[in-house]
Scaffold this active site. Structure first.
Site, PDB file in Angstrom:
ATOM      1  CB  SER A  56       6.219  30.793  74.900  1.00 28.61           C
ATOM      2  OG  SER A  56       4.530  30.071  74.363  1.00 28.61           O
ATOM      3  CE1 TYR A  81       7.215  32.622  69.702  1.00 26.38           C
ATOM      4  CE2 TYR A  81       5.624  31.524  71.166  1.00 26.38           C
ATOM      5  CZ  TYR A  81       6.292  32.613  70.966  1.00 26.38           C
ATOM      6  OH  TYR A  81       6.923  33.519  72.092  1.00 26.38           O
ATOM      7  CE  LYS A 109       9.802  31.843  72.374  1.00 25.94           C
ATOM      8  NZ  LYS A 109      10.420  32.999  72.567  1.00 25.94           N
TER       9      LYS A 109
HETATM   10  P1  NAD Z   1       8.539  42.159  72.061  1.00 28.32           P
HETATM   11  O1  NAD Z   1       8.109  41.773  70.282  1.00 28.32           O
HETATM   12  O2  NAD Z   1       7.299  43.618  72.268  1.00 28.32           O
HETATM   13  O3  NAD Z   1       9.556  41.736  72.323  1.00 28.32           O
HETATM   14  C1  NAD Z   1      10.471  41.079  71.387  1.00 28.32           C
HETATM   15  C2  NAD Z   1      11.748  42.697  71.744  1.00 28.32           C
HETATM   16  O4  NAD Z   1      12.912  41.631  70.430  1.00 28.32           O
HETATM   17  C3  NAD Z   1      11.329  43.817  70.401  1.00 28.32           C
HETATM   18  O5  NAD Z   1      12.382  44.578  70.807  1.00 28.32           O
HETATM   19  C4  NAD Z   1      11.886  43.401  69.563  1.00 28.32           C
HETATM   20  O6  NAD Z   1      12.694  44.437  68.408  1.00 28.32           O
HETATM   21  C5  NAD Z   1      13.248  42.560  69.422  1.00 28.32           C
HETATM   22  N1  NAD Z   1      14.155  41.685  68.344  1.00 28.32           N
HETATM   23  C6  NAD Z   1      13.386  40.398  67.547  1.00 28.32           C
HETATM   24  N2  NAD Z   1      14.201  39.842  67.091  1.00 28.32           N
HETATM   25  C7  NAD Z   1      15.555  40.156  67.423  1.00 28.32           C
HETATM   26  C8  NAD Z   1      16.776  40.393  67.129  1.00 28.32           C
HETATM   27  N3  NAD Z   1      17.301  39.226  65.661  1.00 28.32           N
HETATM   28  N4  NAD Z   1      17.646  40.758  67.819  1.00 28.32           N
HETATM   29  C9  NAD Z   1      18.186  42.016  68.412  1.00 28.32           C
HETATM   30  N5  NAD Z   1      16.614  42.277  68.640  1.00 28.32           N
HETATM   31  C10 NAD Z   1      15.063  41.288  68.172  1.00 28.32           C
HETATM   32  O7  NAD Z   1       7.407  41.073  72.695  1.00 28.32           O
HETATM   33  P2  NAD Z   1       7.402  40.488  73.657  1.00 28.32           P
HETATM   34  O8  NAD Z   1       6.082  40.094  73.618  1.00 28.32           O
HETATM   35  O9  NAD Z   1       7.963  41.119  74.903  1.00 28.32           O
HETATM   36  O10 NAD Z   1       7.664  38.592  73.890  1.00 28.32           O
HETATM   37  C11 NAD Z   1       9.330  39.310  74.560  1.00 28.32           C
HETATM   38  C12 NAD Z   1       9.736  37.150  74.082  1.00 28.32           C
HETATM   39  O11 NAD Z   1       8.702  36.381  75.315  1.00 28.32           O
HETATM   40  C13 NAD Z   1      10.031  36.843  73.228  1.00 28.32           C
HETATM   41  O12 NAD Z   1      10.992  35.999  73.326  1.00 28.32           O
HETATM   42  C14 NAD Z   1       8.663  35.828  73.248  1.00 28.32           C
HETATM   43  O13 NAD Z   1       8.466  35.435  71.992  1.00 28.32           O
HETATM   44  C15 NAD Z   1       7.667  36.083  74.575  1.00 28.32           C
HETATM   45  N6  NAD Z   1       6.520  35.304  74.615  1.00 28.32           N
HETATM   46  C16 NAD Z   1       6.040  36.557  74.718  1.00 28.32           C
HETATM   47  C17 NAD Z   1       4.279  36.460  75.281  1.00 28.32           C
HETATM   48  C18 NAD Z   1       3.466  36.687  75.458  1.00 28.32           C
HETATM   49  O14 NAD Z   1       2.199  37.113  75.569  1.00 28.32           O
HETATM   50  N7  NAD Z   1       3.659  38.396  74.614  1.00 28.32           N
HETATM   51  C19 NAD Z   1       4.171  34.764  75.950  1.00 28.32           C
HETATM   52  C20 NAD Z   1       5.389  33.616  76.136  1.00 28.32           C
HETATM   53  C21 NAD Z   1       6.275  33.625  75.572  1.00 28.32           C
END
Ligand code: NAD
Length: 333
Positions: free
Chosen positions: A123, A147, A151
């Site tokens: 991120s 957070y 990362k």
């Molecule tokens: P999201 O919450 O929709 O998806 C994360 C998924 O991981 C969920 O389905 C959740 O059930 C699963 N999960 C969480 N902990 C878990 C565990 N211990 N074991 C198994 N499954 C688990 O989030 P997202 O927005 O799709 O983000 C996905 C990734 O991208 C994350 O790592 C997040 O930090 C990163 N990210 C997201 C953004 C954004 O703008 N959404 C920006 C930068 C980075």
């Protein structure tokens, strides 16, 4: 979708979530078989439309090893994490346990099974509030919330593992993911939702016209924070390109920023939502939120050059249009 004998599997942790599910669609479109491994803490069974779903926690190394042995993936994409910055400020232990504990367990499982290719969801939060804009990969790592610390620590663990075991890995540092699958098959559905665009669209769809803006005294042109929105399908494409780079390059490690390079203020987003939905609404100005930084703006030229990444949704309007289509067709029917 059943696995054809010759189709190569890819393990997608967190593949039932927002960005992971869009990436599974892209994997299937590119001829791969996605195997979603998700504890469904924040994801949805309905979002797993391509490949297989295995319900489990990434911190359960033994179970991960058994799933890897069963499907023999050629690569792992690691999305699973706790994602809400404000929650990470209030509950840092949970974030360290899930986000750092999660990558630690996954690296052990990959080492044990000899799986060597990893694409990691990092991120822009690793940069904190950088002095220079746009933000390139050489900007100092200086997170301002737990957070972002998670990362940065996960990236360091991946780099160290690359050096010690030859793991091939790419860390993709996304800016603000937004939008929905243009075919309307997937979209953002967090519960509770913490991201600005789906919050505003849900409010319009539910006719609850009471939006909130956190802070209007930032040193920005209109006083509200500026964010660099990147379409979720463009992020999904970047994952395919990153994985192909790993598959074609032997031992490899790098980080890539993924954003559009044109930040929009919270007030600009509100105006764009009003225009796309054709609805007017008011908003309340509240105090700044802990952990928010004033401006995020990506320099993604490295991904464009080295991964041949070509984001297709480079205007805020086109991003919001796809999200609005999803909101109307899939959440409120
Ligand atoms: P999201 O919450 O929709 O998806 C994360 C998924 O991981 C969920 O389905 C959740 O059930 C699963 N999960 C969480 N902990 C878990 C565990 N211990 N074991 C198994 N499954 C688990 O989030 P997202 O927005 O799709 O983000 C996905 C990734 O991208 C994350 O790592 C997040 O930090 C990163 N990210 C997201 C953004 C954004 O703008 N959404 C920006 C930068 C980075």
């Amino acid at each position: 979708m059943n696995k054809n004998k010759s189709t190569q599997s890819v393990l997608v942790t967190g593949g039932a979530g927002y960005i992971g599910s869009h990436t599974c669609k892209a994997l299937a479109k590119n001829g791969f078989f996605p195997v979603v491994y998700d504890n469904l803490s924040n994801g949805h069974e309905w979002a797993v439309k391509w490949g297989a779903l295995q319900v489990g926690d990434v911190r359960d190394t033994k179970k991960l090893v058994s799933i890897i042995e069963k499907y023999k993936p050629i690569a792992v994409m690691h999305f699973a994490a706790s994602i809400e910055i404000a929650e990470s400020v209030n509950n840092p232990e949970l974030f360290y346990e899930n986000n750092v504990g999660g990558i630690d367990s996954l690296l052990k499982a990959m080492f044990e099974t000899g799986i060597n290719n990893l694409v990691f969801s990092s991120s822009c939060a690793v940069y904190g509030a950088p002095k220079e804009l746009p933000i390139s990969e050489i900007c100092p790592i200086a997170p301002t919330n737990p957070y972002g610390e998670n990362k940065a620590e996960a990236e360091q663990m991946i780099r160290d593992t690359h050096k010690s075991t030859g793991l091939s890995a790419i860390c993709l540092r996304y800016f603000n993911a937004a939008g929905a699958d243009p075919d309307g098959e997937l979209g953002e559905a967090h519960e509770p939702e913490s991201h600005l665009i789906p919050i505003l669209l849900d409010k319009v769809a539910l006719k609850d016209f009471d939006a909130k803006v956190y802070g209007s005294d930032y040193n920005t042109p209109d006083g509200t924070c500026l964010r660099d929105f990147v379409h979720v399908s463009d992020l999904a494409d970047a994952h395919i390109l990153a994985m192909k780079k790993l598959l074609n390059n032997g031992q490899y490690y790098s980080e890539y920023n993924l954003g559009n390079g044109r930040p929009y203020s919270v007030k600009e987003v509100i105006e764009c939502v009003k225009s796309v939905t054709n609805h007017d609404f008011n908003y309340q100005i509240l105090d700044r939120r802990s952990g928010d930084v004033p401006v995020l703006m990506a320099d993604s030229s490295k991904a464009i050059k080295e991964l041949s990444w070509q984001p297709k949704f480079n205007s805020l309007k086109s991003i919001i249009e796809t999200a609005w289509k999803w909101t109307l067709n899939n959440e409120f029917n």
